[in-house]
Motif scaffolding. Structure first.
Motif, PDB file in Angstrom:
ATOM      1  N   TRP A  60       7.845  13.537 -14.735  1.00 17.52           N
ATOM      2  CA  TRP A  60       9.297  13.679 -14.587  1.00 17.52           C
ATOM      3  C   TRP A  60       9.652  14.830 -13.653  1.00 17.52           C
ATOM      4  O   TRP A  60      10.578  14.735 -12.844  1.00 17.52           O
ATOM      5  N   GLU A  61       8.916  15.922 -13.754  1.00 20.43           N
ATOM      6  CA  GLU A  61       9.166  17.095 -12.918  1.00 20.43           C
ATOM      7  C   GLU A  61       9.233  16.714 -11.433  1.00 20.43           C
ATOM      8  O   GLU A  61      10.076  17.215 -10.689  1.00 20.43           O
ATOM      9  N   HIS A  62       8.377  15.811 -10.999  1.00 16.64           N
ATOM     10  CA  HIS A  62       8.334  15.390  -9.592  1.00 16.64           C
ATOM     11  C   HIS A  62       9.398  14.345  -9.282  1.00 16.64           C
ATOM     12  O   HIS A  62      10.027  14.392  -8.225  1.00 16.64           O
ATOM     13  N   VAL A  63       9.610  13.429 -10.206  1.00 13.83           N
ATOM     14  CA  VAL A  63      10.614  12.375 -10.009  1.00 13.83           C
ATOM     15  C   VAL A  63      12.016  12.986  -9.967  1.00 13.83           C
ATOM     16  O   VAL A  63      12.845  12.607  -9.136  1.00 13.83           O
ATOM     17  N   GLU A  64      12.278  13.935 -10.832  1.00 15.71           N
ATOM     18  CA  GLU A  64      13.597  14.555 -10.894  1.00 15.71           C
ATOM     19  C   GLU A  64      13.989  15.194  -9.561  1.00 15.71           C
ATOM     20  O   GLU A  64      15.145  15.123  -9.137  1.00 15.71           O
ATOM     21  N   LYS A  65      13.028  15.796  -8.861  1.00 14.78           N
ATOM     22  CA  LYS A  65      13.320  16.425  -7.568  1.00 14.78           C
ATOM     23  C   LYS A  65      13.802  15.399  -6.550  1.00 14.78           C
ATOM     24  O   LYS A  65      14.626  15.702  -5.692  1.00 14.78           O
ATOM     25  N   SER A  73      11.003  12.978  -0.426  1.00 13.00           N
ATOM     26  CA  SER A  73       9.858  12.201  -0.901  1.00 13.00           C
ATOM     27  C   SER A  73       8.830  13.185  -1.444  1.00 13.00           C
ATOM     28  O   SER A  73       8.887  14.379  -1.159  1.00 13.00           O
ATOM     29  N   SER A  74       7.899  12.655  -2.227  1.00 12.33           N
ATOM     30  CA  SER A  74       6.901  13.519  -2.846  1.00 12.33           C
ATOM     31  C   SER A  74       5.600  12.749  -2.985  1.00 12.33           C
ATOM     32  O   SER A  74       5.604  11.552  -3.257  1.00 12.33           O
ATOM     33  N   GLU A  75       4.502  13.423  -2.772  1.00 10.82           N
ATOM     34  CA  GLU A  75       3.176  12.851  -2.994  1.00 10.82           C
ATOM     35  C   GLU A  75       2.347  13.901  -3.704  1.00 10.82           C
ATOM     36  O   GLU A  75       2.070  14.958  -3.139  1.00 10.82           O
ATOM     37  N   VAL A  76       1.982  13.616  -4.955  1.00 10.20           N
ATOM     38  CA  VAL A  76       1.264  14.599  -5.761  1.00 10.20           C
ATOM     39  C   VAL A  76       0.170  13.927  -6.583  1.00 10.20           C
ATOM     40  O   VAL A  76       0.311  12.783  -7.000  1.00 10.20           O
ATOM     41  N   PRO A  77      -0.924  14.645  -6.841  1.00  7.80           N
ATOM     42  CA  PRO A  77      -1.933  14.118  -7.766  1.00  7.80           C
ATOM     43  C   PRO A  77      -1.464  14.368  -9.206  1.00  7.80           C
ATOM     44  O   PRO A  77      -0.965  15.450  -9.521  1.00  7.80           O
ATOM     45  N   LEU A  78      -1.578  13.342 -10.049  1.00  3.83           N
ATOM     46  CA  LEU A  78      -1.186  13.478 -11.456  1.00  3.83           C
ATOM     47  C   LEU A  78      -2.184  12.776 -12.352  1.00  3.83           C
ATOM     48  O   LEU A  78      -2.743  11.741 -11.991  1.00  3.83           O
ATOM     49  N   VAL A  87       0.350  10.058  -6.621  1.00  7.82           N
ATOM     50  CA  VAL A  87       1.641   9.428  -6.903  1.00  7.82           C
ATOM     51  C   VAL A  87       2.609   9.721  -5.765  1.00  7.82           C
ATOM     52  O   VAL A  87       2.886  10.877  -5.461  1.00  7.82           O
ATOM     53  N   ALA A  88       3.102   8.658  -5.146  1.00  4.91           N
ATOM     54  CA  ALA A  88       4.141   8.775  -4.126  1.00  4.91           C
ATOM     55  C   ALA A  88       5.470   8.425  -4.784  1.00  4.91           C
ATOM     56  O   ALA A  88       5.582   7.398  -5.452  1.00  4.91           O
ATOM     57  N   VAL A 104       4.757   4.877  -6.615  1.00  7.06           N
ATOM     58  CA  VAL A 104       3.546   4.102  -6.383  1.00  7.06           C
ATOM     59  C   VAL A 104       2.366   4.996  -6.717  1.00  7.06           C
ATOM     60  O   VAL A 104       2.251   6.099  -6.194  1.00  7.06           O
ATOM     61  N   LEU A 105       1.509   4.507  -7.611  1.00  7.06           N
ATOM     62  CA  LEU A 105       0.357   5.275  -8.066  1.00  7.06           C
ATOM     63  C   LEU A 105      -0.911   4.635  -7.525  1.00  7.06           C
ATOM     64  O   LEU A 105      -1.161   3.456  -7.779  1.00  7.06           O
ATOM     65  N   VAL A 106      -1.687   5.399  -6.753  1.00  5.22           N
ATOM     66  CA  VAL A 106      -2.963   4.872  -6.225  1.00  5.22           C
ATOM     67  C   VAL A 106      -4.113   5.763  -6.654  1.00  5.22           C
ATOM     68  O   VAL A 106      -3.945   6.899  -6.993  1.00  5.22           O
TER      69      VAL A 106
END
Length: 106
Positions: A60-65, A73-78, A87-88, A104-106
């Motif tokens: 949520w911390e990343h999605v909320e931003k 946009s954001s791309e982070v490892p989770l 996660v993009a 999108v999770l790869v």
């Protein structure tokens, strides 16, 4: 209109995300998951209706931003569901207004 074009216009959005064979989820502006690909449901063990803020605060911390417009946009490892994903997260826009997020999770 040709029958094939008509069929494409009435295509169900769920069929489209399932056809990608990717881990895709879409949230509304409150962070509730409103659409998930079948693969994401299997991989993560969750279903639409989950609230990221309550059930996945690290995600949520990343999605909320994205939802509040802090990031475009954001791309982070989770770590989710026992696996690590890249996660993009991108805004879902309607008439230039953020109405949700596409992840999108790869």
């Amino acid at each position: 209109m040709a029958p094939m074009k008509t069929a494409l216009l009435t295509l169900n959005i769920q069929s489209v995300v399932d056809a990608t064979d990717r881990n895709i989820l879409v949230t509304d502006v409150s962070g509730q998951v409103i659409l998930m690909s079948f693969r994401a449901q299997q991989s993560l063990g969750i279903a639409p209706g989950v609230r990221l803020e309550r059930d996945y605060p690290g995600f949520w911390e990343h999605v909320e931003k994205i939802l509040v417009g802090t990031l475009s946009s954001s791309e982070v490892p989770l770590q989710l569901g026992g696996c690590e994903y890249l996660v993009a997260v991108n805004p879902l826009l309607e008439n230039k207004t953020i109405i949700g997020a596409v992840c999108v999770l790869v």
